[in-house]
Design a protein around this motif. Sequence first.
Motif, PDB file in Angstrom:
ATOM      1  N   ASP A   1       2.452  18.174  -9.221  1.00 59.40           N
ATOM      2  CA  ASP A   1       3.899  18.351  -9.344  1.00 59.40           C
ATOM      3  C   ASP A   1       4.356  19.673  -8.729  1.00 59.40           C
ATOM      4  O   ASP A   1       5.477  19.780  -8.214  1.00 59.40           O
ATOM      5  CB  ASP A   1       4.295  18.291 -10.817  1.00 59.40           C
ATOM      6  CG  ASP A   1       5.803  18.308 -11.003  1.00 59.40           C
ATOM      7  OD1 ASP A   1       6.471  17.334 -10.573  1.00 59.40           O
ATOM      8  OD2 ASP A   1       6.332  19.293 -11.561  1.00 59.40           O
ATOM      9  N   ALA A   2       3.499  20.671  -8.762  1.00 57.17           N
ATOM     10  CA  ALA A   2       3.846  21.966  -8.160  1.00 57.17           C
ATOM     11  C   ALA A   2       4.013  21.850  -6.643  1.00 57.17           C
ATOM     12  O   ALA A   2       4.671  22.704  -6.022  1.00 57.17           O
ATOM     13  CB  ALA A   2       2.777  22.992  -8.499  1.00 57.17           C
ATOM     14  N   PHE A   3       3.459  20.824  -6.045  1.00 58.42           N
ATOM     15  CA  PHE A   3       3.577  20.588  -4.603  1.00 58.42           C
ATOM     16  C   PHE A   3       4.514  19.418  -4.306  1.00 58.42           C
ATOM     17  O   PHE A   3       4.502  18.878  -3.190  1.00 58.42           O
ATOM     18  CB  PHE A   3       2.201  20.301  -4.002  1.00 58.42           C
ATOM     19  CG  PHE A   3       1.247  21.463  -4.088  1.00 58.42           C
ATOM     20  CD1 PHE A   3       1.261  22.457  -3.126  1.00 58.42           C
ATOM     21  CD2 PHE A   3       0.350  21.564  -5.145  1.00 58.42           C
ATOM     22  CE1 PHE A   3       0.379  23.534  -3.204  1.00 58.42           C
ATOM     23  CE2 PHE A   3      -0.521  22.632  -5.231  1.00 58.42           C
ATOM     24  CZ  PHE A   3      -0.508  23.626  -4.266  1.00 58.42           C
ATOM     25  N   SER A   4       5.298  19.008  -5.307  1.00 54.94           N
ATOM     26  CA  SER A   4       6.265  17.914  -5.160  1.00 54.94           C
ATOM     27  C   SER A   4       5.596  16.580  -4.843  1.00 54.94           C
ATOM     28  O   SER A   4       6.127  15.760  -4.090  1.00 54.94           O
ATOM     29  CB  SER A   4       7.301  18.262  -4.076  1.00 54.94           C
ATOM     30  OG  SER A   4       8.002  19.443  -4.412  1.00 54.94           O
ATOM     31  N   ILE A   5       4.426  16.369  -5.426  1.00 53.97           N
ATOM     32  CA  ILE A   5       3.697  15.111  -5.254  1.00 53.97           C
ATOM     33  C   ILE A   5       3.630  14.406  -6.601  1.00 53.97           C
ATOM     34  O   ILE A   5       3.253  15.005  -7.610  1.00 53.97           O
ATOM     35  CB  ILE A   5       2.277  15.349  -4.720  1.00 53.97           C
ATOM     36  CG1 ILE A   5       2.340  16.067  -3.364  1.00 53.97           C
ATOM     37  CG2 ILE A   5       1.525  14.026  -4.583  1.00 53.97           C
ATOM     38  CD1 ILE A   5       0.968  16.443  -2.818  1.00 53.97           C
ATOM     39  N   LEU A   6       4.020  13.148  -6.617  1.00 55.69           N
ATOM     40  CA  LEU A   6       3.992  12.350  -7.837  1.00 55.69           C
ATOM     41  C   LEU A   6       2.727  11.488  -7.856  1.00 55.69           C
ATOM     42  O   LEU A   6       2.390  10.849  -6.863  1.00 55.69           O
ATOM     43  CB  LEU A   6       5.228  11.454  -7.925  1.00 55.69           C
ATOM     44  CG  LEU A   6       6.590  12.169  -7.888  1.00 55.69           C
ATOM     45  CD1 LEU A   6       7.718  11.150  -7.856  1.00 55.69           C
ATOM     46  CD2 LEU A   6       6.733  13.096  -9.086  1.00 55.69           C
ATOM     47  N   LEU A   7       2.047  11.472  -9.000  1.00 53.67           N
ATOM     48  CA  LEU A   7       0.834  10.670  -9.165  1.00 53.67           C
ATOM     49  C   LEU A   7       1.136   9.533 -10.132  1.00 53.67           C
ATOM     50  O   LEU A   7       1.336   9.759 -11.317  1.00 53.67           O
ATOM     51  CB  LEU A   7      -0.313  11.542  -9.688  1.00 53.67           C
ATOM     52  CG  LEU A   7      -0.678  12.762  -8.816  1.00 53.67           C
ATOM     53  CD1 LEU A   7      -1.848  13.514  -9.438  1.00 53.67           C
ATOM     54  CD2 LEU A   7      -0.990  12.341  -7.395  1.00 53.67           C
ATOM     55  N   ASP A   8       1.180   8.319  -9.611  1.00 50.25           N
ATOM     56  CA  ASP A   8       1.493   7.156 -10.445  1.00 50.25           C
ATOM     57  C   ASP A   8       0.279   6.654 -11.220  1.00 50.25           C
ATOM     58  O   ASP A   8       0.426   6.034 -12.282  1.00 50.25           O
ATOM     59  CB  ASP A   8       2.054   6.026  -9.573  1.00 50.25           C
ATOM     60  CG  ASP A   8       3.398   6.392  -8.969  1.00 50.25           C
ATOM     61  OD1 ASP A   8       4.129   7.195  -9.578  1.00 50.25           O
ATOM     62  OD2 ASP A   8       3.715   5.871  -7.874  1.00 50.25           O
ATOM     63  N   ASP A   9      -0.910   6.894 -10.704  1.00 48.25           N
ATOM     64  CA  ASP A   9      -2.117   6.427 -11.405  1.00 48.25           C
ATOM     65  C   ASP A   9      -3.297   7.307 -11.013  1.00 48.25           C
ATOM     66  O   ASP A   9      -3.438   7.698  -9.838  1.00 48.25           O
ATOM     67  CB  ASP A   9      -2.426   4.973 -11.055  1.00 48.25           C
ATOM     68  CG  ASP A   9      -3.610   4.433 -11.839  1.00 48.25           C
ATOM     69  OD1 ASP A   9      -3.538   4.414 -13.073  1.00 48.25           O
ATOM     70  OD2 ASP A   9      -4.610   4.060 -11.203  1.00 48.25           O
ATOM     71  N   ILE A  10      -4.130   7.618 -12.007  1.00 51.22           N
ATOM     72  CA  ILE A  10      -5.337   8.416 -11.787  1.00 51.22           C
ATOM     73  C   ILE A  10      -6.455   7.772 -12.597  1.00 51.22           C
ATOM     74  O   ILE A  10      -6.311   7.560 -13.796  1.00 51.22           O
ATOM     75  CB  ILE A  10      -5.153   9.874 -12.246  1.00 51.22           C
ATOM     76  CG1 ILE A  10      -3.962  10.521 -11.529  1.00 51.22           C
ATOM     77  CG2 ILE A  10      -6.417  10.677 -11.989  1.00 51.22           C
ATOM     78  CD1 ILE A  10      -3.576  11.869 -12.114  1.00 51.22           C
ATOM     79  N   SER A  11      -7.576   7.457 -11.975  1.00 51.22           N
ATOM     80  CA  SER A  11      -8.674   6.809 -12.706  1.00 51.22           C
ATOM     81  C   SER A  11     -10.018   7.232 -12.134  1.00 51.22           C
ATOM     82  O   SER A  11     -10.166   7.444 -10.926  1.00 51.22           O
ATOM     83  CB  SER A  11      -8.533   5.281 -12.655  1.00 51.22           C
ATOM     84  OG  SER A  11      -8.532   4.833 -11.317  1.00 51.22           O
TER      85      SER A  11
END
Length: 219
Positions: free
Chosen positions: A105-115
Amino acid sequence: MSQPATRERPIIFDIRARPRNIPVATGSKDLQTVSITLRILYRPKPSDLPAIYTNLGIDYDERVLPSITTEVLKAVVAQFDAAEMITQREVVSHKVREALSNRADAFSILLDDISLTHLTFGTEFTYAVEQKQVAQQEAERARYLVEREEQMKNAAIIRAEGESEAANMVSKAIGESGEGLVELRKIEAAEDIALQLAQSRNVVYLPSGQQTLLALPQA
């Protein structure tokens, strides 16, 4: 003399969510080598596209995701030993998702899923786990054999007690005089004779009290 107008060109960003697999090798709390592959579904924050392009460029994902993923995984995995990485995998995944989402988020990137899609350990730890499993299986087998022997022993005791009780009952039934024993032996002998006659093809049974033609007096 007037300066020529600056030519502008459009910069196209794909704001759809895209998958990426990032492998990381790191160390656990007990210094075991851990290889992890993290699958990320990411997309840029639409409202921050100008800042993303200015600060990171069009290849922002290549510049940011591998480095922050490695950073987060090293920090999280170091909190657990190798065995806990297996038994508490959901806890590890939760910590990774939370920490990585904040960093992205600090780099304006959204992560919809992490596994976590892949988790392996060094050769020594893997061998130790396999040996432990073998030892557990052998212990279970030994316990089963002991329980089976105990059950067989109990069954033999119960059977012996039953036979002893039956013998006592027969002894009481035939009486002390021995007449009952004689009658019992007669019954057993009769049963044996009847069985032998039943197996013979040349024996014909006739109702009691009736005469055969062979027994009739001749004229």
